[in-house]
Design an enzyme around this catalytic site. Structure first.
Site, PDB file in Angstrom:
ATOM      1  N   GLU A  53       0.876  -1.254   0.085  1.00  0.00           N
ATOM      2  CA  GLU A  53      -0.103   0.198   0.018  1.00  0.00           C
ATOM      3  C   GLU A  53       0.824   1.494  -0.135  1.00  0.00           C
ATOM      4  O   GLU A  53       0.435   2.300  -0.534  1.00  0.00           O
ATOM      5  CB  GLU A  53      -0.944  -0.089   1.037  1.00  0.00           C
ATOM      6  CG  GLU A  53      -2.175  -1.029   1.122  1.00  0.00           C
ATOM      7  CD  GLU A  53      -2.882  -0.381  -0.018  1.00  0.00           C
ATOM      8  OE1 GLU A  53      -3.217   0.467  -0.627  1.00  0.00           O
ATOM      9  OE2 GLU A  53      -3.793  -1.690  -0.593  1.00  0.00           O
ATOM     10  N   TYR A 136      -6.579   6.673   4.488  1.00  0.00           N
ATOM     11  CA  TYR A 136      -6.619   5.683   3.419  1.00  0.00           C
ATOM     12  C   TYR A 136      -5.917   4.311   3.853  1.00  0.00           C
ATOM     13  O   TYR A 136      -6.578   3.146   3.551  1.00  0.00           O
ATOM     14  CB  TYR A 136      -6.417   6.077   1.871  1.00  0.00           C
ATOM     15  CG  TYR A 136      -6.295   5.121   1.062  1.00  0.00           C
ATOM     16  CD1 TYR A 136      -7.436   4.345   0.677  1.00  0.00           C
ATOM     17  CD2 TYR A 136      -4.989   4.225   0.800  1.00  0.00           C
ATOM     18  CE1 TYR A 136      -7.424   3.352  -0.556  1.00  0.00           C
ATOM     19  CE2 TYR A 136      -4.859   3.323  -0.197  1.00  0.00           C
ATOM     20  CZ  TYR A 136      -5.903   2.743  -0.379  1.00  0.00           C
ATOM     21  OH  TYR A 136      -6.034   1.384  -1.474  1.00  0.00           O
ATOM     22  N   ASP A 154      -9.490   4.217  -3.180  1.00  0.00           N
ATOM     23  CA  ASP A 154      -8.458   4.822  -3.816  1.00  0.00           C
ATOM     24  C   ASP A 154      -8.839   5.435  -5.285  1.00  0.00           C
ATOM     25  O   ASP A 154     -10.064   5.464  -5.447  1.00  0.00           O
ATOM     26  CB  ASP A 154      -7.501   3.737  -4.138  1.00  0.00           C
ATOM     27  CG  ASP A 154      -8.045   2.374  -4.958  1.00  0.00           C
ATOM     28  OD1 ASP A 154      -9.181   2.527  -5.236  1.00  0.00           O
ATOM     29  OD2 ASP A 154      -7.154   1.429  -5.549  1.00  0.00           O
TER      30      ASP A 154
END
Length: 364
Positions: A53, A136, A154
């Site tokens: 990520e 996020y 995203d």
């Protein structure tokens, strides 16, 4: 309520309720094979999820793949990465861009090792307290690694949701609403798979241009598809181009060695290796840039290379004029600089802009 309106509302409710199941069914048949993704039925490794990520922020899957494999081979778990030096991490990261991510990656690994015994927190709140993990990324790790019922949004998911619901607001203003709407695509379980299903859908079917709507599991009630304007979503405000900045870079060789230095830890390209450069300023002229050349007694004249090196950062484009000079064998490096063998430059933490500069300056 009139009968027609009631039927429409019932149909909309039924579609909404069936979407999570349709999405997961599609994912079970079409999931992408990615080096950081657990196989079907296996539990995801939080370290791999976190590492991927961070790398995937503002960088595509194809670019990240080799870097992820390289990191994993060198540092197979968070304890190994947390025990590494920042210089080693920056060197391994070189070429991936957005170098603050590498510094945050190292700081986070150190914190997990030092404060959590090498085990990632298993709550969104706990993850948020770690260096370099924003809203996020915390949601992504929480959902994918720990199956917590949350939805990371995203760019791929933004596109799917904005088309599915025909969200008319420009993307920046629409983000809170898109986040709420994305939650409607979560079923009662398999939160991580739901998030990855939407990511895969956006990457492979609901693409920015020419989406393959006929293959989409959610196409029956996609508002934008029904209107025929799906490629116009998400709505985006006009992009402002950054102001061009100019400067000079200085390629100094001492036999088979090159003069380099390390940038300050904070700021653009922090902690990375570079050749000496002038300030990068809008409207800077060549004379002012040349006056910022490194002071070397044996250099009486700088040779300007034909052409310029161009590079585009997130907020501005850059043009660099290249000057070269050769110095005697025993010339000392100015304060804060060092000589490195040209043959070992691959081991230095060189950002892409410096790779371009060196290639142009050395004709390699």
């Amino acid at each position: 309520m009139p009968a027609l309106a009631a039927r429409k509302q019932q149909t909309a409710t039924e579609h909404s309720a069936s979407r999570p199941a349709l999405l997961l069914d599609w994912y079970d048949r079409h999931r992408r094979r990615l080096p950081w993704r657990a196989a079907a039925g296996e539990r995801a490794d939080p370290y791999r999820v976190w590492l991927s990520e961070i790398m995937l922020q503002q960088t595509g899957v194809k670019t990240v793949g080799p870097y992820f494999e390289k990191f994993l081979a060198r540092w197979p778990d968070v304890a190994a990465l947390g025990s590494a030096s920042l210089d080693d991490v920056l060197r391994m990261w070189a070429g991936l861009g957005y170098y603050s991510r590498a510094r945050n990656l190292h700081a986070c690994a150190v914190a997990v090792l030092r404060d959590h015994g090498g085990v990632f927190p298993d709550t969104e709140e706990g993850l948020r307290r770690l260096p370099g993990i924003g809203p996020y990324t915390a949601k992504a790790i929480a959902a994918i690694a720990f199956d917590i019922r949350t939805m990371p949004v995203d760019g791929n998911i933004e596109r799917v949701v904005s088309r599915l619901y025909a969200v008319e607001e420009p993307l920046q203003q629409a983000k809170p609403r898109i986040q709420e709407l994305a939650l409607t695509l979560l079923g009662p379980s398999r939160a991580g798979d739901s998030a990855q299903a939407l990511m895969d859908l956006g990457a492979s079917i609901c693409t920015p241009k020419k989406p393959a709507c006929a293959l989409c599991p959610l196409n029956d009630d996609c508002a934008a598809r029904l209107r025929g304007d799906q490629e116009t979503f998400p709505r985006k405000a006009p992009k402002k181009a950054g102001t061009l900045r100019r400067g000079a870079a200085f390629i100094v060789t001492r036999g088979d060695e090159l003069l380099v230095r390390t940038r300050a830890e904070k700021g653009l390209l922090g902690g990375m290796t570079e050749v000496p450069v002038s300030d990068w300023l809008a409207g800077q002229d060549d004379g002012a840039a040349l006056n910022q050349a490194p002071e070397l007694k044996s250099v009486t004249r700088w040779h300007r290379k034909a052409g310029v090196v161009t590079h585009v950062f997130t907020h501005f484009p850059l043009e660099l004029v290249i000057y070269t000079a050769d110095v005697a064998a025993r010339t000392r490096a100015p304060a804060g600089m060092r000589w490195v063998p040209i043959a070992t430059l691959a081991d230095e933490a060189l950002p892409n802009v410096m790779r371009k500069v060196i290639a142009h300056g050395l004709d390699i």
